[in-house]
Design an enzyme around this catalytic site. Structure first.
Site, PDB file in Angstrom:
ATOM      1  N   LEU A   1       0.819  -1.210   0.000  1.00  0.00           N
ATOM      2  CA  LEU A   1       0.000   0.000   0.000  1.00  0.00           C
ATOM      3  C   LEU A   1       0.853   1.261   0.000  1.00  0.00           C
ATOM      4  O   LEU A   1       0.424   2.308  -0.467  1.00  0.00           O
ATOM      5  CB  LEU A   1      -0.919   0.008   1.230  1.00  0.00           C
ATOM      6  CG  LEU A   1      -1.982  -1.094   1.297  1.00  0.00           C
ATOM      7  CD1 LEU A   1      -2.687  -1.050   2.646  1.00  0.00           C
ATOM      8  CD2 LEU A   1      -2.985  -0.936   0.163  1.00  0.00           C
TER       9      LEU A   1
ATOM     10  N   GLN B   1       4.669   3.306   1.909  1.00  0.00           N
ATOM     11  CA  GLN B   1       5.611   3.432   3.025  1.00  0.00           C
ATOM     12  C   GLN B   1       4.982   4.335   4.068  1.00  0.00           C
ATOM     13  O   GLN B   1       4.517   5.422   3.754  1.00  0.00           O
ATOM     14  CB  GLN B   1       6.935   4.023   2.549  1.00  0.00           C
ATOM     15  CG  GLN B   1       7.617   3.221   1.466  1.00  0.00           C
ATOM     16  CD  GLN B   1       8.145   1.886   1.973  1.00  0.00           C
ATOM     17  OE1 GLN B   1       8.542   1.773   3.126  1.00  0.00           O
ATOM     18  NE2 GLN B   1       8.155   0.884   1.121  1.00  0.00           N
TER      19      GLN B   1
ATOM     20  N   GLY C   1       5.974   5.985   7.694  1.00  0.00           N
ATOM     21  CA  GLY C   1       6.867   6.224   8.828  1.00  0.00           C
ATOM     22  C   GLY C   1       8.057   5.290   8.844  1.00  0.00           C
ATOM     23  O   GLY C   1       9.063   5.528   8.190  1.00  0.00           O
TER      24      GLY C   1
ATOM     25  N   GLY D   1       8.105   1.812   8.174  1.00  0.00           N
ATOM     26  CA  GLY D   1       7.986   0.501   7.560  1.00  0.00           C
ATOM     27  C   GLY D   1       7.122   0.498   6.304  1.00  0.00           C
ATOM     28  O   GLY D   1       6.557   1.516   5.907  1.00  0.00           O
ATOM     29  N   THR D   2       7.040  -0.674   5.689  1.00  0.00           N
ATOM     30  CA  THR D   2       6.219  -0.879   4.497  1.00  0.00           C
ATOM     31  C   THR D   2       4.863  -1.431   4.922  1.00  0.00           C
ATOM     32  O   THR D   2       4.782  -2.321   5.769  1.00  0.00           O
ATOM     33  CB  THR D   2       6.900  -1.873   3.548  1.00  0.00           C
ATOM     34  OG1 THR D   2       8.206  -1.382   3.214  1.00  0.00           O
ATOM     35  CG2 THR D   2       6.101  -2.048   2.269  1.00  0.00           C
ATOM     36  N   VAL D   3       3.797  -0.919   4.314  1.00  0.00           N
ATOM     37  CA  VAL D   3       2.446  -1.339   4.670  1.00  0.00           C
ATOM     38  C   VAL D   3       1.872  -2.193   3.543  1.00  0.00           C
ATOM     39  O   VAL D   3       1.900  -1.803   2.369  1.00  0.00           O
ATOM     40  CB  VAL D   3       1.533  -0.126   4.931  1.00  0.00           C
ATOM     41  CG1 VAL D   3       0.138  -0.588   5.359  1.00  0.00           C
ATOM     42  CG2 VAL D   3       2.135   0.767   6.003  1.00  0.00           C
TER      43      VAL D   3
ATOM     44  N   LYS E   1       1.870  -3.754   8.723  1.00  0.00           N
ATOM     45  CA  LYS E   1       3.049  -2.888   8.652  1.00  0.00           C
ATOM     46  C   LYS E   1       4.291  -3.683   9.036  1.00  0.00           C
ATOM     47  O   LYS E   1       4.347  -4.307  10.095  1.00  0.00           O
ATOM     48  CB  LYS E   1       2.873  -1.697   9.591  1.00  0.00           C
ATOM     49  CG  LYS E   1       3.950  -0.635   9.509  1.00  0.00           C
ATOM     50  CD  LYS E   1       3.526   0.539  10.376  1.00  0.00           C
ATOM     51  CE  LYS E   1       4.607   1.607  10.444  1.00  0.00           C
ATOM     52  NZ  LYS E   1       4.199   2.726  11.310  1.00  0.00           N
TER      53      LYS E   1
ATOM     54  N   ASP F   1       4.387  13.267  15.982  1.00  0.00           N
ATOM     55  CA  ASP F   1       4.534  13.334  14.526  1.00  0.00           C
ATOM     56  C   ASP F   1       3.175  13.627  13.897  1.00  0.00           C
ATOM     57  O   ASP F   1       2.752  12.971  12.951  1.00  0.00           O
ATOM     58  CB  ASP F   1       5.115  12.030  13.985  1.00  0.00           C
ATOM     59  CG  ASP F   1       5.698  12.185  12.578  1.00  0.00           C
ATOM     60  OD1 ASP F   1       5.921  13.350  12.156  1.00  0.00           O
ATOM     61  OD2 ASP F   1       5.923  11.178  11.901  1.00  0.00           O
TER      62      ASP F   1
END
Length: 442
Positions: free
Chosen positions: A132, A134, A136, A138-140, A154, A251
């Site tokens: 889906l 990136q 923060g 990691g990869t989602v 994630k 954030d």
């Protein structure tokens, strides 16, 4: 007269006996006999029962040996795999998570520990087509669980210990949150080299897409924007004051806000968040976050407070009002940083020139001015001059429920009538009175 008979050994001349038979020489003749372990049946040598038994026993013994070796091999491999999973579990903060879950009974009921096999199957072994994006740290991936629940999974990058630490932090924070405007954590998997977090799948993408994509921003009416701002403020106020420990997101930015199909806002990405004991009002931390959303006071002092989130939320409000990105090098130098240019526009009485055109109407101009001034207070350089998040949420809720009052003639292109000027001035005076109980310098 005596005749001497010479015997000829036929066995030496040629192979005259069939297979499995030995040649036995006799005087004047020879005979064929079966080799050891064979017996003659109708002139044919066949294996005796002893041979069959010996071969059978040999085969069985070999099979038993192979099975035994295989069992030992797979046993050792399984044991190694279990030890490896235990190692990853501890490395990925499993013990700390267990401790946290034990302190929060509700978390135990809602947080599931997924197996590696479940998540591999859900993502088709993390196929690239399931990515889906990136987020923060990691990869989602998009995943589908066995019960057909669609989830977002994630996964941090392999070998980056700092990202793993952020994952552990995010997991611990989210196990303590239960709010309709915060992305829900379904569970996690800690048995792999990197931890995996499983969230509810938010169908409508990020708020950034809807505000900054011109094809979508026109569909995001002012009513929707105000509703979204109110929901985000409510979620942040909940984090600051309604959990067992105050949670500072650290954030807050438009990319970390999600929208579902009903345009309900969801605050996401808690990798940088910090838990603050109730008896503390600030934390001394390394400065972290997206630079153009960061509280200037936090940058200078490294003192993280709830007001740091308030400043970042002020930038999000400015984006909702103007449709501009928080930072853009495509704009003139004095307009690149939205927070600075937004505050300057209000001080110079030119707010209408920077508002997104399609959200402005005769009926909402006073409301827009009040909310713009609320955003301005959030963007105060000094934390003590900013309102608390709960105050911001209450004020937005009040303004959202306020009846719309027609204000006479108004030119949407930005030309103000005499009446509009007086309404704008009135709005500024009201906001200064509300927000400056601790300081006259707003």
């Amino acid at each position: 007269m005596t005749f001497v008979t010479t015997d000829i050994d036929e066995c030496n001349e040629k192979k005259i006996c069939p297979v499995k038979q030995n040649c036995v020489n006799e005087v004047g003749s020879y005979r064929c006999s079966c080799i050891n372990g064979y017996r003659k049946v109708e002139e044919v040598c066949v294996p005796s029962l002893t041979i069959y038994l010996a071969v059978g026993i040999g085969i069985v013994s070999l099979l038993v040996l192979l099975l035994g070796c295989s069992w030992i091999y797979w046993g050792l491999k399984k044991r190694k795999f279990i030890k490896l999973k235990e190692k990853f579990f501890q490395q990925n903060g499993g013990l700390l998570l267990k401790q946290q879950l034990s302190n929060h009974q509700n978390s135990i009921e809602t947080t599931k520990i997924f197996t590696t096999e479940e998540l591999k199957k859900a993502t088709n072994n993390y196929d690239e087509s399931r990515v889906l994006g990136q987020e923060g740290y990691g990869t989602v991936y998009r995943g589908v669980l066995l019960d057909n629940t669609v989830v977002a999974i994630k996964k941090s990058k392999i070998g980056d210990q700092s990202q793993i630490e952020q994952f552990i932090n995010e997991m611990i924070v989210l196990t303590q949150i239960n709010h309709r405007n915060v992305v829900k954590l379904f569970g996690c998997c800690l048995e792999t080299e990197v931890p995996l977090l499983v969230y509810e799948f938010i169908t409508n993408g990020t708020l950034a897409n809807h505000v900054h994509d011109k094809s979508l921003s026109s569909l995001l009416s002012w009513e929707k924007r105000l509703k979204i701002a109110t929901e985000i403020a409510g979620a942040l106020a909940y984090l600051h004051s309604s959990t067992s420990m105050s949670i500072i997101h650290r954030d807050v930015k438009i990319e970390n806000m999600r929208l579902d199909n009903d345009y309900i806002a969801k605050v996401a990405d808690f990798g940088a968040s910090r838990l603050v004991p109730l008896d503390q009002t600030q934390l001394n931390t390394l400065v972290q976050g997206t630079w153009w959303y960061l509280d200037p006071e936090y940058i200078q002092t490294s003192q993280l407070t709830e007001k740091s989130d308030v400043y970042s939320f002020g930038v999000v409000m400015a984006e909702l009002l103007t449709g501009k990105k928080a930072l853009s090098f495509d704009r003139p130098e004095n307009d690149r940083n939205l927070a600075i240019s937004f505050v300057s526009a209000i001080k110079e009485d030119s707010l209408l020139q920077i508002l997104e055109d399609h959200i402005v109407s005769e009926s909402n101009i006073e409301q827009l001015n009040e909310i713009a001034n609320l955003a301005k207070r959030c963007l105060s350089l000094r934390g003590e001059d900013r309102p608390f998040m709960k105050e911001v949420a209450n004020e937005l809720e009040r303004l959202r429920s306020m009846e719309k009052t027609p204000l006479g003639n108004f030119d949407v292109d930005g030309k103000k009538t005499e009446y509009l000027l007086s309404a704008t001035s009135h709005s500024f005076n009201i906001d200064v009175g509300i927000g400056c109980s601790t300081s006259t310098n707003c």
